[in-house]
Design an enzyme around this catalytic site. Structure first.
Site, PDB file in Angstrom:
ATOM      1  N   HIS A   1       0.644   1.190 -13.239  1.00  0.00           N
ATOM      2  CA  HIS A   1       1.445   0.053 -13.679  1.00  0.00           C
ATOM      3  C   HIS A   1       2.920   0.458 -13.661  1.00  0.00           C
ATOM      4  CE1 HIS A   1       2.309  -3.739 -15.605  1.00  0.00           C
ATOM      5  NE2 HIS A   1       3.184  -3.079 -16.353  1.00  0.00           N
TER       6      HIS A   1
ATOM      7  N   GLY B   1       0.776  -1.239   0.000  1.00  0.00           N
ATOM      8  CA  GLY B   1       0.000   0.000   0.000  1.00  0.00           C
ATOM      9  C   GLY B   1       0.808   1.290   0.000  1.00  0.00           C
ATOM     10  N   THR B   2       2.015   1.264  -0.599  1.00  0.00           N
ATOM     11  CA  THR B   2       2.774   2.525  -0.638  1.00  0.00           C
ATOM     12  C   THR B   2       2.103   3.522  -1.590  1.00  0.00           C
ATOM     13  OG1 THR B   2       4.304   1.796  -2.370  1.00  0.00           O
ATOM     14  CG2 THR B   2       4.958   1.380  -0.077  1.00  0.00           C
TER      15      THR B   2
ATOM     16  N   ARG C   1     -15.859 -17.894  -8.970  1.00  0.00           N
ATOM     17  CA  ARG C   1     -15.382 -16.565  -9.382  1.00  0.00           C
ATOM     18  C   ARG C   1     -16.568 -15.649  -9.683  1.00  0.00           C
ATOM     19  NH1 ARG C   1     -10.165 -14.686  -8.687  1.00  0.00           N
ATOM     20  NH2 ARG C   1     -10.143 -12.689  -9.697  1.00  0.00           N
TER      21      ARG C   1
ATOM     22  N   GLU D   1      10.386   7.613  -7.821  1.00  0.00           N
ATOM     23  CA  GLU D   1      10.560   8.678  -8.827  1.00  0.00           C
ATOM     24  C   GLU D   1       9.374   8.803  -9.780  1.00  0.00           C
ATOM     25  OE1 GLU D   1      14.344   8.408 -10.818  1.00  0.00           O
ATOM     26  OE2 GLU D   1      15.435   8.240  -8.929  1.00  0.00           O
ATOM     27  N   ALA D   2       8.500   7.805  -9.769  1.00  0.00           N
ATOM     28  CA  ALA D   2       7.387   7.883 -10.731  1.00  0.00           C
ATOM     29  C   ALA D   2       6.023   7.586 -10.104  1.00  0.00           C
ATOM     30  CB  ALA D   2       7.657   6.950 -11.911  1.00  0.00           C
TER      31      ALA D   2
END
Ligand code: GAR
Length: 207
Positions: free
Chosen positions: A110, A12-13, A66, A179-180
């Site tokens: 992503h 969860g960062t 599912r 950084e992103a």
């Protein structure tokens, strides 16, 4: 006020970056109404608790099929009725019924520059292993809308990150996050909250 539900599976960062962004107002006009995890032990749920945000666990393992899980997941989301669903390291495939119901209202982070190192099987560390194996010199992260493909939806933001010689997958993952990911995911939410993001012919148009 943009009401967002954040879906998580692990540490969860990225969730933390959103919580911090709302708190320090780099994300304006946004409220995190719930954090949803498929994994009861996800540290992300602890982060939600510490921030006073409702945490919900809904796992495919709790359901006979599912389809049953997909129905329950959609029902929960409809009950919460967020304006935007944010996938922040969520490792469960979003049911097509949810994609229809929340068209252009689900975004994902992503950890590569799509269309490289994405699609089925590319998640978490595997993405960085792929980048290192190929020997690319630049990687990065992408925020995109979620459609029915895997990592194929309209791209909102991308940010490049340098690959250093001798990087391990974990070192590269950490640099891409710092950084992103932790920058562009809050930025994308802020832009959506400000009404600056629209989708036309499968492309994102910024106002
Ligand atoms: C992040 O690196 C995110 O980009 C990735 O999982 C990690 C979750 O970390 N997502 C994917 O690989 C999706 N295909 P976090 O739980 O610390 O935010």
């Amino acid at each position: 006020m943009l009401k967002i539900a954040v879906c998580v599976s692990g540490g969860g960062t990225n969730l933390q970056a959103i919580i911090d962004g709302v708190e320090n107002r780099t994300i304006e006009n946004t409220e995190i109404i719930a954090v949803i995890s498929n994994n009861q032990n996800a540290y992300a749920l602890e982060r939600a608790k510490q921030a006073g945000i409702t945490g919900i666990c809904i796992s495919p393992k709790e359901f006979a099929s599912r389809n049953d899980f997909n129905d329950a997941f959609l029902a929960k989301m409809e009950e919460l009725n967020p304006d935007l669903i944010v996938l922040a390291g969520f490792l469960v495939t979003i049911p097509e019924t949810m994609i229809d119901k929340f068209e252009n209202r689900i975004i994902n982070i992503h950890p590569s520059l799509i269309p490289s190192f994405c699609g089925v099987g590319y998640y978490g560390l595997k993405v960085h292993e792929g980048a290192l194996e190929r020997g690319v010199k630049i990687t990065g992260a992408t925020v995109h809308f979620v459609d029915k493909g895997t990592d194929t939806g309209p791209i909102i933001l991308q940010k490049p990150v340098a690959v250093m010689q001798g990087d391990t997958p974990k070192e590269l993952q950490k640099r891409v996050m710092e950084e992103a990911e932790w920058i562009i995911l809050p930025q994308a939410i802020n832009m959506i909250a400000a009404g600056k993001v629209t989708v036309e012919n499968n492309q994102v148009i910024m106002k």
